[in-house]
Design a protein around this motif. Structure first.
Motif, PDB file in Angstrom:
ATOM      1  N   GLN A  44      44.139  -8.847  31.190  1.00  4.28           N
ATOM      2  CA  GLN A  44      44.348  -9.306  29.809  1.00  4.28           C
ATOM      3  C   GLN A  44      43.041  -9.656  29.109  1.00  4.28           C
ATOM      4  O   GLN A  44      42.915  -9.481  27.891  1.00  4.28           O
ATOM      5  CB  GLN A  44      45.285 -10.507  29.828  1.00  4.28           C
ATOM      6  N   GLN A  45      42.067 -10.126  29.862  1.00  2.00           N
ATOM      7  CA  GLN A  45      40.840 -10.602  29.213  1.00  2.00           C
ATOM      8  C   GLN A  45      39.978  -9.490  28.630  1.00  2.00           C
ATOM      9  O   GLN A  45      39.024  -9.780  27.896  1.00  2.00           O
ATOM     10  CB  GLN A  45      40.001 -11.454  30.177  1.00  2.00           C
ATOM     11  N   VAL A  46      40.274  -8.222  28.941  1.00  2.00           N
ATOM     12  CA  VAL A  46      39.504  -7.142  28.317  1.00  2.00           C
ATOM     13  C   VAL A  46      40.314  -6.398  27.250  1.00  2.00           C
ATOM     14  O   VAL A  46      39.831  -5.448  26.643  1.00  2.00           O
ATOM     15  CB  VAL A  46      38.973  -6.125  29.356  1.00  2.00           C
ATOM     16  N   PHE A  47      41.563  -6.838  27.003  1.00  3.81           N
ATOM     17  CA  PHE A  47      42.385  -6.247  25.958  1.00  3.81           C
ATOM     18  C   PHE A  47      41.618  -6.284  24.633  1.00  3.81           C
ATOM     19  O   PHE A  47      40.888  -7.246  24.385  1.00  3.81           O
ATOM     20  CB  PHE A  47      43.681  -7.059  25.836  1.00  3.81           C
ATOM     21  N   PRO A  48      41.677  -5.244  23.793  1.00  7.52           N
ATOM     22  CA  PRO A  48      42.612  -4.124  23.818  1.00  7.52           C
ATOM     23  C   PRO A  48      42.215  -2.921  24.662  1.00  7.52           C
ATOM     24  O   PRO A  48      42.836  -1.861  24.535  1.00  7.52           O
ATOM     25  CB  PRO A  48      42.690  -3.738  22.344  1.00  7.52           C
ATOM     26  N   GLU A  49      41.178  -3.037  25.522  1.00 11.84           N
ATOM     27  CA  GLU A  49      40.866  -1.913  26.409  1.00 11.84           C
ATOM     28  C   GLU A  49      42.090  -1.585  27.261  1.00 11.84           C
ATOM     29  O   GLU A  49      42.698  -2.471  27.862  1.00 11.84           O
ATOM     30  CB  GLU A  49      39.673  -2.234  27.314  1.00 11.84           C
ATOM     31  N   THR A  50      42.430  -0.306  27.328  1.00 16.31           N
ATOM     32  CA  THR A  50      43.645   0.136  28.008  1.00 16.31           C
ATOM     33  C   THR A  50      43.364   1.446  28.731  1.00 16.31           C
ATOM     34  O   THR A  50      42.879   2.402  28.125  1.00 16.31           O
ATOM     35  CB  THR A  50      44.791   0.365  27.001  1.00 16.31           C
ATOM     36  N   PRO A 207      32.538  -7.208  14.885  1.00 15.63           N
ATOM     37  CA  PRO A 207      32.617  -8.652  15.138  1.00 15.63           C
ATOM     38  C   PRO A 207      33.837  -9.252  14.437  1.00 15.63           C
ATOM     39  O   PRO A 207      34.096  -8.986  13.262  1.00 15.63           O
ATOM     40  CB  PRO A 207      31.314  -9.187  14.544  1.00 15.63           C
ATOM     41  N   GLY A 208      34.586 -10.049  15.191  1.00 18.48           N
ATOM     42  CA  GLY A 208      35.762 -10.692  14.633  1.00 18.48           C
ATOM     43  C   GLY A 208      37.041  -9.871  14.730  1.00 18.48           C
ATOM     44  O   GLY A 208      38.118 -10.386  14.417  1.00 18.48           O
ATOM     45  N   ASP A 209      36.961  -8.615  15.177  1.00 13.76           N
ATOM     46  CA  ASP A 209      38.167  -7.783  15.291  1.00 13.76           C
ATOM     47  C   ASP A 209      39.137  -8.309  16.347  1.00 13.76           C
ATOM     48  O   ASP A 209      40.348  -8.201  16.192  1.00 13.76           O
ATOM     49  CB  ASP A 209      37.807  -6.335  15.642  1.00 13.76           C
ATOM     50  N   HIS A 210      38.580  -8.841  17.432  1.00 15.07           N
ATOM     51  CA  HIS A 210      39.437  -9.331  18.517  1.00 15.07           C
ATOM     52  C   HIS A 210      38.743 -10.493  19.218  1.00 15.07           C
ATOM     53  O   HIS A 210      37.526 -10.440  19.465  1.00 15.07           O
ATOM     54  CB  HIS A 210      39.721  -8.205  19.517  1.00 15.07           C
ATOM     55  N   PRO A 211      39.505 -11.537  19.579  1.00 12.21           N
ATOM     56  CA  PRO A 211      38.880 -12.717  20.204  1.00 12.21           C
ATOM     57  C   PRO A 211      38.215 -12.432  21.554  1.00 12.21           C
ATOM     58  O   PRO A 211      37.322 -13.175  21.958  1.00 12.21           O
ATOM     59  CB  PRO A 211      40.043 -13.701  20.362  1.00 12.21           C
ATOM     60  N   ASN A 212      38.641 -11.365  22.242  1.00 10.68           N
ATOM     61  CA  ASN A 212      37.984 -11.030  23.506  1.00 10.68           C
ATOM     62  C   ASN A 212      36.576 -10.480  23.295  1.00 10.68           C
ATOM     63  O   ASN A 212      35.777 -10.433  24.236  1.00 10.68           O
ATOM     64  CB  ASN A 212      38.810 -10.003  24.284  1.00 10.68           C
ATOM     65  N   TYR A 213      36.282 -10.042  22.068  1.00 18.18           N
ATOM     66  CA  TYR A 213      34.967  -9.461  21.752  1.00 18.18           C
ATOM     67  C   TYR A 213      34.462 -10.061  20.438  1.00 18.18           C
ATOM     68  O   TYR A 213      34.398  -9.378  19.413  1.00 18.18           O
ATOM     69  CB  TYR A 213      35.079  -7.932  21.644  1.00 18.18           C
ATOM     70  N   PRO A 214      34.124 -11.341  20.450  1.00 22.23           N
ATOM     71  CA  PRO A 214      33.764 -12.028  19.198  1.00 22.23           C
ATOM     72  C   PRO A 214      32.562 -11.402  18.495  1.00 22.23           C
ATOM     73  O   PRO A 214      32.433 -11.524  17.268  1.00 22.23           O
ATOM     74  CB  PRO A 214      33.469 -13.461  19.647  1.00 22.23           C
ATOM     75  N   TYR A 215      31.676 -10.752  19.243  1.00 22.19           N
ATOM     76  CA  TYR A 215      30.490 -10.147  18.646  1.00 22.19           C
ATOM     77  C   TYR A 215      30.652  -8.639  18.443  1.00 22.19           C
ATOM     78  O   TYR A 215      29.680  -7.940  18.142  1.00 22.19           O
ATOM     79  CB  TYR A 215      29.258 -10.426  19.511  1.00 22.19           C
ATOM     80  N   GLY A 216      31.875  -8.156  18.616  1.00 19.91           N
ATOM     81  CA  GLY A 216      32.113  -6.728  18.492  1.00 19.91           C
ATOM     82  C   GLY A 216      31.862  -6.014  19.807  1.00 19.91           C
ATOM     83  O   GLY A 216      31.416  -6.607  20.804  1.00 19.91           O
ATOM     84  N   HIS A 217      32.162  -4.724  19.820  1.00 24.69           N
ATOM     85  CA  HIS A 217      31.986  -3.946  21.047  1.00 24.69           C
ATOM     86  C   HIS A 217      31.899  -2.468  20.675  1.00 24.69           C
ATOM     87  O   HIS A 217      32.691  -1.976  19.869  1.00 24.69           O
ATOM     88  CB  HIS A 217      33.178  -4.180  21.986  1.00 24.69           C
TER      89      HIS A 217
END
Length: 274
Positions: A44-50, A207-217
């Motif tokens: 779950q901690q890497v979501f939305p990676e699927t 940045p800000g798209d998802h809480p798991n990646y606050p700085y973007g990815h």
């Protein structure tokens, strides 16, 4: 005499009851998936990676087919074998089970000596998976590695797994194993989406798209939920088109969640938004 007759009658009754008894539960077919992070289950901690193996289970009638996804992040054919991840699967295989085999991303990573596998060793490892699967009267299926999202300046998708997809296809031809050419089909699909819309398929987050990646990815290899589902649809389309025994007969009834477009390759698949 009477005792003997009673025993005979009781024996016949038992035989009749056995003959007409309800059959035991039907054996479920297991579909084992072995491969790398593009296929693997994700925490779950890497979501939305699927990984695309995650939505694949939704395409089958679970009363008949069970998906057992053993793919692991960062694994090549060499490390999957060296870490003893393959042997437990071989031991568990039953007649009629399936093994979907999709490696290549990490085998070709010559900048990572801990996982790199030269093409000829990759060939030997794929051959081992195929031979040992067949040795248990199960069905091996080879899949080429899914494309990375890489366009040239003219907006044309680039082929990113030339050598390893070629070896995969050659092993499939040598052993007469079904081949699902996800490399080719995924390139065609990503090209349909184009440079901008294809960002929806891969783990490209601001940045800000998802809480798991606050700085973007920025990741042009791994998938979002949408991307994983689209890749799973490509595989399911080939299960149907190639009429793979058992699997093609036990696909779940289409729903809005698991509907597969009529196309059997990425060239005909039309892009959609989430």
């Amino acid at each position: 005499m009477r005792t003997s007759l009673l025993k005979t009658t009781a024996g016949l009754s038992l035989l009749l009851l056995t003959a007409f008894a309800a059959p035991g539960p039907r054996k479920k077919t297991k579909l084992y998936m072995i491969g790398d992070s593009t296929m693997a289950n994700k925490p779950q901690q890497v979501f939305p990676e699927t990984g695309w193996g995650m939505p694949l289970a939704t395409y089958f009638d679970t009363a008949a087919v069970v998906v057992d996804n053993r793919a692991q992040n960062g694994r090549s054919t060499r490390t999957f074998l060296a870490e003893n991840r393959w042997q437990p699967i071989v031991q568990a295989l039953q007649e009629g089970d399936y093994v979907f085999i999709q490696f290549g991303h990490n085998d070709e990573a010559d900048n990572y000596p801990d996982r790199y596998t030269p093409p000829e060793d990759y060939r030997k490892n794929l051959s081992k998976f195929v031979s040992e699967t067949r040795g248990k009267k199960a069905y091996p299926v080879l899949l080429t590695p899914i494309t990375r999202r890489r366009f040239d300046q003219a907006g044309r998708i680039q082929e990113t797994h030339v050598a390893y997809s070629k070896v995969t296809a050659e092993v499939a031809a040598q052993y007469k194993v079904p081949l699902i050419d996800l490399d080719k089909m995924s390139r065609e699909l990503v090209q349909q989406y184009g440079v901008d819309k294809s960002l929806l398929l891969y783990l490209e987050l601001a940045p800000g798209d998802h809480p798991n990646y606050p700085y973007g990815h920025h990741d042009n290899t791994h998938f979002t939920e949408l991307g994983a589902r689209k890749m799973a649809q490509l595989a399911v389309g080939q299960i149907t088109a190639q009429k793979l025994p058992i699997l093609s007969e036990h696909l779940a009834k289409p729903t809005a969640k698991n509907a597969v477009p009529p196309a059997t390759n990425g060239k005909d698949a039309q892009p959609t938004t989430p």
